[in-house]
Design an enzyme around this catalytic site. Sequence first.
Site, mmCIF file in Angstrom:
data_model
loop_
_atom_site.group_PDB
_atom_site.id
_atom_site.type_symbol
_atom_site.label_atom_id
_atom_site.label_comp_id
_atom_site.label_asym_id
_atom_site.label_seq_id
_atom_site.Cartn_x
_atom_site.Cartn_y
_atom_site.Cartn_z
ATOM 1 N N ASP A 95 0.875 -1.156 0.000
ATOM 2 C CA ASP A 95 0.000 0.000 0.000
ATOM 3 C C ASP A 95 0.921 1.217 0.000
ATOM 4 O O ASP A 95 2.099 1.108 0.383
ATOM 5 C CB ASP A 95 -0.890 -0.013 1.249
ATOM 6 N N ASP A 154 -0.196 5.173 0.575
ATOM 7 C CA ASP A 154 -0.555 6.155 1.602
ATOM 8 C C ASP A 154 -0.595 5.485 2.968
ATOM 9 O O ASP A 154 -1.291 4.493 3.169
ATOM 10 C CB ASP A 154 -1.928 6.770 1.296
#
Length: 310
Positions: free
Chosen positions: A27, A29
Amino acid sequence: MSTPEYLTGKKDAIHQFIDKYDVFLFDCDGVLWSGDHLFPGSVPTLEMLRKKNKRVVFVTNNSTKSREDYRKKLESMGIPATVEEVFGSSYSASIYISRILPKTHPEVKKRNKVFVVGEAGIETELASEGISYLGGTDPAYRREVTPDDYKLLAAGDPSVLDPDVGVVLVGLDFHFNYLKLCYAYHYIQRGALFLATNLDSTLPSAGALFPGAGSISAPLVKMLGSQEPMAFGKPNQAMMDAIEGKFQFERSKACMVGDRTNTDIRFGLEGKLGGTLGVLTGVATKEEFLEGDVRPHYYVDKLGDLLEGE
């Protein structure tokens, strides 16, 4: 339910963890950065994994950016990447609409336009698949509702409601307003399919939380009597299948790295990956990792802690 293993400060355990996997899904952010703030250690950690011949894939639910936008952001932060290494929720949705939906919903072949509630990232990925769209960043939809709007929408007037729209696709929209909500609702009421790039309720930025894409689709869910949209971001397994199909890896030798239990970690667990690694630089807390209903196999304070295994 087993307790996640805390790796920070444990050199041997980190070394064993890294050796265990060939593919790392990241991932972005909350893991590599928050907003425009790059977390210390992110770049050297990725460099270390690449030097060990680990495959790195960036998996993001942020629909506002296209894969090319994300590649540019990664490179601007000193992280080399190719477009093929980036999988975003807008891309997954576009692939589904263009390649899968016509087979499962033949009516979409005739009503083949998409009404977009979202930003340019969605538009770019739809265009890359040859999909016609309206709404989105068009200034015509960034205004107040007028009395005529109510009348024309209520009547289903084709001058305002394009009869060729067969899909409403909702993502994070920084210019979300009442007019877009009205259009989306009336298209769905007239048979358009309700899709969402992802259902993240919040978006981490600048050390705080802000409304995410799930908060944009929530009013429609309420209006439609709790009808949930089909979503394409994590933890939806359509994205996992696409990633696996692209890179042809063994799931038991792959690890998902993320900061959210309900999207990132769940994505890895439901995808039957060999491992999941939680980081404490984003949304989830230590208590969630240790006591929540969805728990990672491992967790660290920050991604850069993996460098301690060197």
